[in-house]
Design an enzyme around this catalytic site. Structure first.
Site, PDB file in Angstrom:
ATOM      1  N   ASP A 150      -4.883-110.080   2.243  1.00  0.00           N
ATOM      2  CA  ASP A 150      -5.909-110.522   4.240  1.00  0.00           C
ATOM      3  C   ASP A 150      -7.129-109.542   3.754  1.00  0.00           C
ATOM      4  O   ASP A 150      -6.560-108.379   4.440  1.00  0.00           O
ATOM      5  CB  ASP A 150      -4.815-111.491   5.137  1.00  0.00           C
ATOM      6  CG  ASP A 150      -6.051-112.536   5.617  1.00  0.00           C
ATOM      7  OD1 ASP A 150      -6.635-112.733   4.869  1.00  0.00           O
ATOM      8  OD2 ASP A 150      -5.262-112.217   7.246  1.00  0.00           O
ATOM      9  N   HIS A 182     -10.299-119.152   8.800  1.00  0.00           N
ATOM     10  CA  HIS A 182      -9.530-118.100   9.416  1.00  0.00           C
ATOM     11  C   HIS A 182      -9.634-118.124  10.701  1.00  0.00           C
ATOM     12  O   HIS A 182     -10.120-118.720  11.182  1.00  0.00           O
ATOM     13  CB  HIS A 182     -10.449-116.847   8.876  1.00  0.00           C
ATOM     14  CG  HIS A 182     -10.123-116.019   7.675  1.00  0.00           C
ATOM     15  ND1 HIS A 182      -9.363-114.663   7.513  1.00  0.00           N
ATOM     16  CD2 HIS A 182     -10.201-117.049   6.488  1.00  0.00           C
ATOM     17  CE1 HIS A 182      -9.396-114.809   5.994  1.00  0.00           C
ATOM     18  NE2 HIS A 182     -10.127-116.597   5.425  1.00  0.00           N
ATOM     19  N   VAL A 234      -3.134-118.832   9.485  1.00  0.00           N
ATOM     20  CA  VAL A 234      -1.901-118.378  10.801  1.00  0.00           C
ATOM     21  C   VAL A 234      -1.730-117.385  10.719  1.00  0.00           C
ATOM     22  O   VAL A 234      -0.479-116.414  10.331  1.00  0.00           O
ATOM     23  CB  VAL A 234      -2.226-119.731  10.540  1.00  0.00           C
ATOM     24  CG1 VAL A 234      -1.083-119.682  12.643  1.00  0.00           C
ATOM     25  CG2 VAL A 234      -2.411-121.482  10.937  1.00  0.00           C
TER      26      VAL A 234
END
Length: 279
Positions: free
Chosen positions: A83, A205, A228
Site C-alpha cells: 500500500d 482510501h 481501512v
C-alpha cells in the site's frame, strides 16, 4: 484456502457489485487478528503493508514474509498488498517477493511524471502477473500535505488509466487518511462518474473516517476496494489500554498484545460482512 492473488478477489467483488475489504498490517499481531476476523466471517480479506509499516520494521522482507506465512495458513482466501509505495524500488521488491498486488503512489508527482513511473512499474507488475493499483488526485490527510477539497477528475482519470494500463484506481472523493471520527462526506455522484469513465475497480482510501451507511452507498455507487487502517487500529489500542488499566502490574507484553489482537476479530468480521452484503 491459502495465499491468493488480489486479482481474483477484486474481479469477483467488482463483478458482483460488492466491496472487498483491505486492512492494514502494522505488526504480526495485526495480521493474525485480521485473518482471524476474516475466518470468523468466512470471507476473503486483503492484508496491506504500507511504506510506513516497512519503515517501522526497518525493511519489507521480515514483515512481508510473516504476513504471507499467516495468509498461507488461513482458512479463507487472503491476498497480500503493498500500500502507498512512493518509491519505484519498493514496489518492484514487493512484486519480486510474491505480493498479490502493489500500489504505486505517484500522486505527489506532476501528472506526466506520475504517468511515466506508474506505467513502468505497471509493466513490471503485468509481466509477473501482479494486480496493479495507482492513485490520481491525492487523498487528503496523508502527511498533512493536502487540502481536503481535492477531487479526482473523471476525464483525467480516463486518460491516466489508458496511458498507464493500471488494474485499479485509487481516487480522491472526499475521504482523508488517519481520521479518528467517521464524519467524512463522500461525493457519491463523482464516484459514479469515475466508474463510468475508467471501467476499472475503484479504491477508497481513508475509509476509517467514513460511516457505515456512507461506505455502503459508496460501494453501490461504484467503489470496490475499501481500505481501512486507523479505525481498526483504534480497536486494537483501546483494548490494550483497557487491559493495562485493569492489570497495572502486568509485564508480559503478550497478555496485553493478545487483548489488542482479539479486539480486531469481531470488527474485522463485521466490516467484511458489511462490504460483502451490499446489493
Amino acid at each position: 484456502m491459502t495465499l491468493v492473488g488480489s486479482r481474483e478477489l477484486m474481479e469477483t467483488a467488482a463483478a458482483g457489485g460488492t466491496g472487498q475489504g483491505a486492512f492494514n498490517v502494522v505488526h504480526l499481531e495485526t495480521a493474525e487478528g485480521l485473518v482471524a476476523g476474516a475466518e470468523a466471517a468466512g470471507l476473503p480479506v486483503i492484508l496491506q503493508i504500507s511504506e510506513n509499516c516497512v519503515r517501522f520494521h526497518g525493511g519489507l522482507v521480515p514483515i512481508a514474509r510473516a504476513t504471507m506465512s499467516i495468509a498461507r495458513d488461513a482458512a479463507v482466501p487472503v491476498a497480500v498488498h503493498l500500500d502507498h509505495a512512493e518509491t519505484e524500488e519498493l514496489a518492484l521488491q514487493a512484486i519480486d517477493l510474491g505480493f498479490g498486488s502493489v500500489m504505486y503512489d505517484g500522486a505527489h508527482l506532476p501528472y506526466a511524471a506520475n504517468v511515466k513511473v506508474t506505467r513502468r512499474v505497471g509493466e513490471y507488475a503485468e509481466a509477473h502477473g501482479v494486480f496493479f493499483e495507482a492513485e490520481l488526485g491525492k487523498v487528503g490527510g496523508k502527511d498533512g500535505a493536502h487540502a481536503p477539497g481535492v477531487r479526482t477528475d473523471p476525464a483525467e482519470a480516463r486518460s491516466f488509466a489508458e496511458e498507464t494500463g493500471i488494474d485499479a484506481l485509487a481516487v480522491a472523493v472526499g475521504s482523508s487518511h488517519a481520521m479518528t471520527e467517521r464524519t467524512a462526506a463522500l461525493d457519491l455522484g463523482l464516484i459514479t462518474r469515475l466508474k463510468e469513465a475508467v471501467h476499472l475497480p475503484l479504491v477508497l482510501h481513508g475509509s476509517s473516517g467514513v460511516a457505515d451507511e456512507t461506505l455502503v452507498a459508496a460501494i453501490r455507487a461504484g467503489m470496490t476496494k475499501i481500505n481501512v487502517s486507523t479505525h481498526l487500529n483504534g480497536f486494537f489500542t483501546r483494548a490494550v489500554r483497557e487491559y493495562l488499566d485493569a492489570n497495572p502490574s502486568v509485564v508480559d507484553s503478550r497478555k496485553y498484545i493478545k487483548a489488542g489482537r482479539d479486539a480486531l476479530v469481531l470488527e474485522t468480521a463485521r466490516l467484511l460482512t458489511l462490504f460483502a452484503k451490499v446489493d
